[in-house]
Write a protein that holds these residues in place. Sequence first.
Motif, PDB file in Angstrom:
ATOM      1  N   ALA A 141       1.578   2.718   3.305  1.00 26.49           N
ATOM      2  CA  ALA A 141       2.064   1.353   3.504  1.00 26.49           C
ATOM      3  C   ALA A 141       3.407   1.377   4.205  1.00 26.49           C
ATOM      4  O   ALA A 141       4.343   2.017   3.773  1.00 26.49           O
ATOM      5  CB  ALA A 141       2.186   0.659   2.160  1.00 26.49           C
ATOM      6  N   ASP A 149       6.051  -1.292   6.912  1.00 25.20           N
ATOM      7  CA  ASP A 149       6.291  -2.694   7.238  1.00 25.20           C
ATOM      8  C   ASP A 149       5.743  -3.029   8.622  1.00 25.20           C
ATOM      9  O   ASP A 149       6.466  -3.260   9.588  1.00 25.20           O
ATOM     10  CB  ASP A 149       7.795  -3.001   7.175  1.00 25.20           C
ATOM     11  CG  ASP A 149       8.312  -2.871   5.767  1.00 25.20           C
ATOM     12  OD1 ASP A 149       7.480  -2.864   4.860  1.00 25.20           O
ATOM     13  OD2 ASP A 149       9.534  -2.794   5.596  1.00 25.20           O
ATOM     14  N   SER A 174       2.186  -5.075  10.628  1.00 30.55           N
ATOM     15  CA  SER A 174       1.163  -6.092  10.386  1.00 30.55           C
ATOM     16  C   SER A 174      -0.154  -5.428  10.036  1.00 30.55           C
ATOM     17  O   SER A 174      -0.389  -4.264  10.354  1.00 30.55           O
ATOM     18  CB  SER A 174       0.988  -6.947  11.636  1.00 30.55           C
ATOM     19  OG  SER A 174       0.365  -6.180  12.659  1.00 30.55           O
ATOM     20  N   PRO A 175      -1.063  -6.157   9.364  1.00 29.91           N
ATOM     21  CA  PRO A 175      -2.353  -5.585   8.996  1.00 29.91           C
ATOM     22  C   PRO A 175      -3.117  -5.037  10.192  1.00 29.91           C
ATOM     23  O   PRO A 175      -3.743  -3.991  10.126  1.00 29.91           O
ATOM     24  CB  PRO A 175      -3.081  -6.759   8.341  1.00 29.91           C
ATOM     25  CG  PRO A 175      -1.983  -7.637   7.830  1.00 29.91           C
ATOM     26  CD  PRO A 175      -0.877  -7.501   8.820  1.00 29.91           C
ATOM     27  N   SER A 186      -1.817  -1.701  11.260  1.00 24.68           N
ATOM     28  CA  SER A 186      -2.053  -0.610  10.309  1.00 24.68           C
ATOM     29  C   SER A 186      -3.497  -0.144  10.307  1.00 24.68           C
ATOM     30  O   SER A 186      -3.804   0.900   9.755  1.00 24.68           O
ATOM     31  CB  SER A 186      -1.691  -1.058   8.888  1.00 24.68           C
ATOM     32  OG  SER A 186      -2.647  -1.996   8.421  1.00 24.68           O
ATOM     33  N   HIS A 229      -5.803  -1.823   8.749  1.00 31.50           N
ATOM     34  CA  HIS A 229      -6.347  -2.206   7.451  1.00 31.50           C
ATOM     35  C   HIS A 229      -6.730  -3.680   7.416  1.00 31.50           C
ATOM     36  O   HIS A 229      -6.723  -4.297   6.365  1.00 31.50           O
ATOM     37  CB  HIS A 229      -5.329  -1.928   6.344  1.00 31.50           C
ATOM     38  CG  HIS A 229      -5.150  -0.467   6.054  1.00 31.50           C
ATOM     39  ND1 HIS A 229      -6.157   0.313   5.567  1.00 31.50           N
ATOM     40  CD2 HIS A 229      -4.079   0.347   6.213  1.00 31.50           C
ATOM     41  CE1 HIS A 229      -5.734   1.550   5.401  1.00 31.50           C
ATOM     42  NE2 HIS A 229      -4.482   1.598   5.796  1.00 31.50           N
ATOM     43  N   THR A 230      -7.027  -4.256   8.530  1.00 29.86           N
ATOM     44  CA  THR A 230      -7.370  -5.676   8.550  1.00 29.86           C
ATOM     45  C   THR A 230      -8.627  -5.912   7.713  1.00 29.86           C
ATOM     46  O   THR A 230      -9.643  -5.233   7.884  1.00 29.86           O
ATOM     47  CB  THR A 230      -7.627  -6.153   9.983  1.00 29.86           C
ATOM     48  OG1 THR A 230      -6.478  -5.850  10.773  1.00 29.86           O
ATOM     49  CG2 THR A 230      -7.871  -7.649  10.009  1.00 29.86           C
ATOM     50  N   HIS A 266       0.771  -7.023   4.533  1.00 34.40           N
ATOM     51  CA  HIS A 266       0.211  -5.675   4.697  1.00 34.40           C
ATOM     52  C   HIS A 266      -0.351  -5.158   3.374  1.00 34.40           C
ATOM     53  O   HIS A 266      -1.476  -4.617   3.328  1.00 34.40           O
ATOM     54  CB  HIS A 266       1.289  -4.729   5.209  1.00 34.40           C
ATOM     55  CG  HIS A 266       0.860  -3.295   5.229  1.00 34.40           C
ATOM     56  ND1 HIS A 266      -0.027  -2.795   6.148  1.00 34.40           N
ATOM     57  CD2 HIS A 266       1.183  -2.269   4.405  1.00 34.40           C
ATOM     58  CE1 HIS A 266      -0.224  -1.511   5.902  1.00 34.40           C
ATOM     59  NE2 HIS A 266       0.493  -1.178   4.853  1.00 34.40           N
TER      60      HIS A 266
END
Length: 859
Positions: free
Chosen positions: A23, A25, A27-28, A31, A33-34, A52
């Motif tokens: 994790a 900082d 956005s999804p 990353s 991981h949407t 996130h």
Amino acid sequence: MRAAAKSSRVQSTMPTTTPQPAATDVSPSESGHTAPPFLTKNLAPLAPPVQHLRALILRHLTSTLARHPGAATPRDWWIATALAARDRIHERMIETQAVHNIENVRRVYYFSLEYLMGRLFESNLLATGLTEDARSALKSLGVDFDAVREAEIDMGLGNGGLGRLAACFLDSLSTLDYPALGYGIYYEFGLFKQEFVNGHQIEHPDSWLLFGDPWEVVRADYTQEVHLYGRVENVFDDRGNSRPRWVDTQTIVGVPHDIPIAGYGTKTVNLLRLWASKASKDFDLAAFNSGGYVEAVREKAVGETISKVLYPNDKTENGKELRLVQQYFFVACSLRDILRRHFRNPVNTWANFPEKVAVQLNDTHPAIAVVESMRILLDEHQMEWEAAWEIVQRTFGYTNHTLLPEALEKWSVSLFERVLPRHLQIIYEMNSRFLQKVQAKWPGNVEKMRTCSLVEENGNKMIRMAHLSVVGSHAVNGVAALHTELLKKQLFPEFNELFPGRFQNKTNGITPRRWLAQCNPQLSALITRTLGSEAWVRDLDLLRGLESHAGDAAFQEEFMAIKRANKVQLTAVIRSDCGLEVSPDALFDVQIKRLHEYKRQHLNLLHILALYRRILQNPSLDLVPRVFVFAAKAAPGYDLAKNIIRAINVIGGKINSDPRVNDRLKVAFLPNYRVSLAEKIIPAADLSEQISTAGKEASGTGNMKLALNGALTIGTLDGANVEIHEEVGDENIFIFGMTVVQVEELRAAGYRPWDVYQRDEELRAIVDWLGSDYFTPGEHGAFSILHHSLLGGGDPFMVLADFRSYCDCQAKVDRAYRDRANWAKMAILNTARVGKFSSDRTIREYAEQIWNLKPVRVP
């Protein structure tokens, strides 16, 4: 059940084999991981870190657990959120191990048979700084954070203070950036789950792994083999020299399960490595095909027994054997793992082994590690005795946790001969060489030889594991100043003379992260606001800054309002678990600890009986209303302790239902004492019962937790009570009873409990009352075991001798509680002045004075 636990563990640890980005900082979408659109289209926008984390939680819910949010239970949300936090922890863990390996650091390896970890959800969120983000993320999903937190089951890896101390130490080691590994056993079942039926303690299996554990990582590639039983034969080399060889052994496999331990305010993540036992051969296909279905899996079942249950009942010979096998199993696996870690770096050799490795024995349970190390060096590496012994002594340290002779482990020679025959030979050689030193120190003194010998020969020959630990270590420490002095003067005086400087004190401590920041968030917020920062969470001495506010009426009011709010929360627990209504405005008088005679829960009970009798004889008696809160487990084979539990339950039930008491007394014995229950009781306590017989409690840590949360101590000058007294001041504690010296003098003079009983009318009346069938109509002698212990049994822990002093001190408590402003001041000063008892301080002392360990910061 086993199959269910296995499948849950596989499911909950899938990210282990498919690592997820940590994790950060971003956005999804950045990353990767949407969450699927059908999960996110109606979600409100949040700050990027929260958004996130929410995406991570949803991804683990759907991808790892295969759950739709609409069908998810609090347990599902707990696992998904835990896995999201674990992503960040694993990233830090990998970085930590990389730094340690590159720098070839010196590490401490902590050997403990138990780790009372409790729940890890909140502590891991706190350590990673994700607590508020997790609250917000779950709230945005319509999920109750508190319900998620409560879904976690306490880890069944420990029992009492020794195991909880080990857990606190792991927290401090990571927080202070010390390279460390904890080693223990991955118990499938904890001690037991406690229920009360007709006042009796009933034990049920503690199936803590039934629904899986999201924190663990199975490291099957680091599996170790352990050998047991067999025999020893002599073999000759090509020069005609013989060496012993351990042959015809049975093999057990140890599979490591890693639990990451994240430091607070740092990137360091150390490991707790726990060994699960497996058979070396899981399945006999030939036996199965010939119809022997049970025989086909017999070896598998026997192999898994070793790590099945924490502390099997050792009243039987089979129980004793399993306990010894458990101890050897975990230290043998751990030592093999340490050697693997040490020699994977090509610059490491046996010559620098003690410079890179420090092993701490948490009590005598892992003492066999001293002998196993010698066996490895002598038999597998053909090292000479003197060279091997130097390595072993420089490597090991030993922490003693008890002054009770019956608690100092001893194993019969016949048991050793059957289970560990080669180790018995090595112990005899160690003893022979050691007794030569004793003979040189005290020529011709047979009594000194008998006292110091590693082998006790009074009747059945027994191996003294505490003696073995002292002789095989370079440092031996007690866990409170008084305890250490008693070790040197009473328990090991000869060893103290033989090894000047070997004995030292390391007063126990508790982690302020769990035992204030986590369990008492309202008080923590008040402290942070008052002191102007959260720095106290890593430096508990900063609580001294509260002293200047102790007399401030507004601060007192806020402090006591928080205490009352915590008491309100505890009343709900008491209502739920005991079916008892209690008032949060009563004095909450708390005794929570393992049930043992020396801790004297029965002294507390006698005082309750005295108050009850006074009310019955004087209905208008003016008493501050009290709620007596007990929580404790008794060992399954400890009949007297179980009888004390029943007495408290039955007598408490009578008092609770008697209208003549008019709510002035209530007795609540909360079942199934565990860390998560302690976290609810401790912030609500007004009075902390620390009433052991002077000279019997090594330290205690419950006394520290309660004082830190603003409870006043009523106690003897025993264990760490002595140091708490020194820190908080005589006017902010209630001390009663005999001192260690007075206890010794009375015992030497010939203590006669009957004399105390005869000359104290009130004591005589309540002891007789206890021995009658008044509280158990038609069941005469229900508490005869307890009654006998006080009189016919000689009252070994001097309950009757301290009774009057205890009652008089409790009367002082009653008077003090009526002055609400002064009580608040005393409570605030207790919180302000116990910074010494942080486990951070304790660990720094171990690191500097025993382990020679330096902190290593992870960038």
